[in-house]
Design a protein around this motif. Structure first.
Motif, short mmCIF file in Angstrom:
data_model
loop_
_atom_site.label_atom_id
_atom_site.label_comp_id
_atom_site.label_asym_id
_atom_site.label_seq_id
_atom_site.Cartn_x
_atom_site.Cartn_y
_atom_site.Cartn_z
N GLU A 277 24.50 93.42 10.32
CA GLU A 277 23.83 93.64 11.60
C GLU A 277 22.34 93.39 11.48
O GLU A 277 21.72 93.74 10.47
CB GLU A 277 24.06 95.07 12.08
CG GLU A 277 23.30 95.41 13.35
CD GLU A 277 23.43 96.86 13.72
OE1 GLU A 277 24.31 97.54 13.16
OE2 GLU A 277 22.65 97.32 14.58
N GLN A 278 21.75 92.79 12.51
CA GLN A 278 20.31 92.60 12.55
C GLN A 278 19.70 93.70 13.42
O GLN A 278 20.19 93.99 14.50
CB GLN A 278 19.95 91.23 13.12
CG GLN A 278 20.32 90.09 12.21
CD GLN A 278 19.56 88.82 12.49
OE1 GLN A 278 18.59 88.81 13.22
NE2 GLN A 278 20.03 87.73 11.91
N HIS B 159 28.36 88.25 15.70
CA HIS B 159 27.75 89.47 16.19
C HIS B 159 27.61 89.37 17.70
O HIS B 159 27.41 88.29 18.23
CB HIS B 159 26.35 89.67 15.61
CG HIS B 159 26.26 89.54 14.12
ND1 HIS B 159 25.32 90.22 13.39
CD2 HIS B 159 26.96 88.82 13.22
CE1 HIS B 159 25.44 89.92 12.12
NE2 HIS B 159 26.42 89.06 11.98
N TYR C 54 25.35 91.10 20.93
CA TYR C 54 24.19 91.91 21.30
C TYR C 54 24.07 91.92 22.83
O TYR C 54 24.47 90.97 23.50
CB TYR C 54 22.90 91.34 20.72
CG TYR C 54 22.78 91.46 19.22
CD1 TYR C 54 23.44 90.59 18.38
CD2 TYR C 54 22.00 92.47 18.66
CE1 TYR C 54 23.33 90.70 17.00
CE2 TYR C 54 21.87 92.59 17.27
CZ TYR C 54 22.54 91.70 16.46
OH TYR C 54 22.43 91.83 15.09
N PHE D 9 22.41 95.87 19.23
CA PHE D 9 23.67 95.50 18.59
C PHE D 9 24.86 96.18 19.28
O PHE D 9 24.83 97.36 19.58
CB PHE D 9 23.61 95.91 17.12
CG PHE D 9 24.88 95.72 16.36
CD1 PHE D 9 25.71 96.81 16.09
CD2 PHE D 9 25.26 94.48 15.90
CE1 PHE D 9 26.87 96.65 15.37
CE2 PHE D 9 26.43 94.31 15.19
CZ PHE D 9 27.23 95.39 14.91
N ILE E 26 30.29 93.73 15.47
CA ILE E 26 30.37 92.57 14.59
C ILE E 26 31.82 92.31 14.24
O ILE E 26 32.62 93.24 14.12
CB ILE E 26 29.55 92.80 13.30
CG1 ILE E 26 29.57 91.56 12.44
CG2 ILE E 26 30.06 94.00 12.52
CD1 ILE E 26 28.60 91.64 11.28
N LEU F 117 34.05 90.19 11.40
CA LEU F 117 33.93 89.51 10.12
C LEU F 117 35.10 88.58 9.88
O LEU F 117 36.21 88.83 10.37
CB LEU F 117 33.85 90.53 8.98
CG LEU F 117 32.68 91.52 9.06
CD1 LEU F 117 32.80 92.57 7.97
CD2 LEU F 117 31.36 90.79 8.95
#
Lengths: 114, 109
Positions: A102-103, B32, B34, B44, B47, B49
């Motif tokens: 995560e950023q 990801h 956002y 956020f 996510i 993967l």
């Protein structure tokens, strides 16, 4: 806990003037660091990223540069600003290794070039 | 290398559902999602993967199709607070990260 700071929050600069935006991260070490620019009503454009001190990768050729003089400090600079440099500049960090990609974004700097 | 999102904009009434798609031309390690409110930094959401998928919120979920290099974000029973611009971010196998073109979502009463 980790925090990310950016300053200044807002900036109005004339065309041709220099620029220095600073980003610092607290509470973690060896982060990956990123600079993004967002023009009004547009998406996020990756400008630079860094995986370590002195290691800078540039994504877009332009009149901006970045430096990472310390592990948790990332600086965005320009010698001569252009009108097109106006926008919302965001710094972000992420863990370099591990399962959490995560950023985390800073609050941003709103730059207006006049 | 920037992933493409669709639609560019969508307007919903409260309680309606929406799907936002994200497509990349590169093989992906992660996707990801956002959300950005006007004048604020992106926040956020979740996510996904390679090799699995992860649900971040109760009424907001996402899928990741590795073979097609696509991800979709699903918003069900939308609320006014869902309004904002949604960005996907993709990380490819070379660890390069790029945000998508963005989708503006407006929820009206």
């Amino acid at each position: 806990s980790q925090t990310i700071h950016q300053w200044p929050a807002t900036l109005v600069q004339p065309v041709g003037s220099p620029l220095s935006l600073e980003c610092t991260v607290e509470g973690t070490s060896n982060p990956n660091l990123y600079w993004y620019r967002q023009a009004a009503g547009r998406g996020l454009q990756l400008l630079f990223y860094s995986v370590g001190i002195g290691q800078i990768s540039s994504e877009v050729p332009q009149n901006l540069s970045a430096s990472r003089p310390q592990d948790r400090q990332f600086i965005l600079s320009s010698k001569k600003l252009l009108l097109s440099d106006s926008g919302f500049y965001l710094c972000a960090w992420r863990y370099r290794q591990g399962a959490n990609p995560e950023q985390y974004f800073g609050p941003g700097t709103r730059l207006t070039v006049t | 290398q920037q992933p493409v999102q669709s639609p560019q904009a969508v307007i919903l009434r409260e309680g309606e559902d929406a799907v936002i798609n994200c497509s990349s031309s590169k093989a992906l390690y992660s996707v990801h999602w956002y959300r950005q409110k006007h004048g604020e930094a992106p926040v956020f959401l979740m996510i996904l993967l390679k090799g699995g998928e992860q649900k971040g919120h109760e009424k907001i979920s996402a899928s990741f199709n590795e073979k097609k290099q696509q991800s979709s974000l699903y918003l069900t029973a939308s609320q006014l607070s869902y309004s904002g611009t949604y960005f996907c971010g993709t990380e490819n196998l070379a660890a390069q990260f790029y945000f998508g073109t963005g989708t503006s979502l407006t929820v009206i009463p």
